[in-house]
Motif scaffolding. Sequence first.
Motif, short mmCIF file in Angstrom:
data_model
loop_
_atom_site.label_atom_id
_atom_site.label_comp_id
_atom_site.label_asym_id
_atom_site.label_seq_id
_atom_site.Cartn_x
_atom_site.Cartn_y
_atom_site.Cartn_z
N ALA A 199 31.36 33.90 36.07
CA ALA A 199 32.58 33.40 35.97
C ALA A 199 33.96 34.65 34.68
N LEU A 200 32.57 34.52 33.83
CA LEU A 200 32.98 35.27 32.74
C LEU A 200 33.34 36.96 32.73
N VAL A 211 42.91 30.85 32.59
CA VAL A 211 44.05 31.57 31.56
C VAL A 211 43.63 32.84 31.65
N TRP A 212 42.55 32.98 32.06
CA TRP A 212 41.52 34.13 31.74
C TRP A 212 42.30 35.29 33.03
N THR A 259 36.07 22.30 30.27
CA THR A 259 36.40 22.96 29.81
C THR A 259 36.53 24.59 30.55
N VAL A 260 35.15 24.83 30.70
CA VAL A 260 35.31 26.10 32.06
C VAL A 260 36.41 25.54 33.22
N THR A 299 36.63 37.67 35.48
CA THR A 299 37.74 36.78 35.15
C THR A 299 38.08 37.86 34.06
N HIS A 300 37.40 38.46 33.58
CA HIS A 300 37.42 39.73 32.20
C HIS A 300 38.54 39.71 31.32
N PRO A 301 38.49 38.34 30.99
CA PRO A 301 39.07 37.74 29.31
C PRO A 301 38.89 38.68 28.55
#
Length: 267
Positions: free
Chosen positions: A107-108, A266-267, A259-260, A111-113
Motif C-alpha cells: 500500500a505504501l 488521501v495518498w 485507519t489504513v 500510493t507513493h505518499p
Amino acid sequence: MTRPPAPPAPPHRAATPAAAPSGGTARSWRPAAAVLAITPLLRYAVARHAVPPGTGRRTGCDACGAPIGPHRPWPALGPTARCGGCGTRVGAPPATVELAALAAVAALLLTHPPAVEMVVAGWWLAFAVPLLFIDLAVHRLPDRLTWPAAAGTWLLLGLAALTGADATPWLRAVAAGLGLALFFATTTLLLGARGFGIGDAKLALSAGTLLGWYGWSLPVFGLLLALTLSGLVALGLLVSRRARLSSHLPFGPYLVLGTVGALLLVW
C-alpha cells in the motif's frame, strides 16, 4: 590523374534497443525482502504479548517450554510459526503476519505518499500489525506497543512540521488524536464493558494523530469505517450463531483497518 571511386558506404543498421537493466526486478523485490526480514520481530511481539491479562509475558513455547526470542527466531518466529522442539504453533497463525506486513508495504509503495509521511506510517504500522493479532487472540492492546506507537507518531510528525515551517498540521493532528482517544475512554467510563476498552483509546491516540495530519474529517471517516467493518463482522457472526449479543468483540483490528483505509484515500 583521376581518383578511384570511393567505396560504397556500409548499409545503415537500425540501433538495437538497449537491454533493460537486469537489476530492475531485483530492486523491486528489495522492499519485500526487507519486510520479510523484520517479520520475526513482529511475530516475537505477538507471541510475547498475546497472553491473558495479569499473565507474565511469554518467553517460550507453552507446550514444551523451549525458549523463543530474536536471538533464535527459527522456526517459531518464521512463517511456519511452529516450535522447533515439539511442533506446537507459537503466536499468530502461519504466514498471516508476513502477509499483513507485505500488504502494508505494498500500500505504501503503490500510493507513493511523501517520504516523511511514509516514514511516519511505517512506524505506526510496525506497532499496529502486532497489535491487530494480539487483540484478535486475547482481546487486549498492551501498553508496551500502544504508547511507543503514539509517541513515535507525535515525534515524527512534529519533525515534519519543523522542517515544513508550519505547525498547523501537527497541532491539528495532536488535537485529533487526543479527541479520538477521549471519545473511546468516555465510552468506557459511561458504558463499562459494553463500551470500548482503554487499550482501544490508547491505540486511537496514535491513529487519530496520524489521520488528523491530513484534516479534521479524516479521523471521523476512519472511525466510521472501523465501526462499519466491525458492525458487518458482528452481524455475520450473529447470523451464523458464532457469537451472541453479549459477546465481546475486539475493536483494535477494525481501528487499524479503518485507519489504513482512510489513509489510502488521501495518498
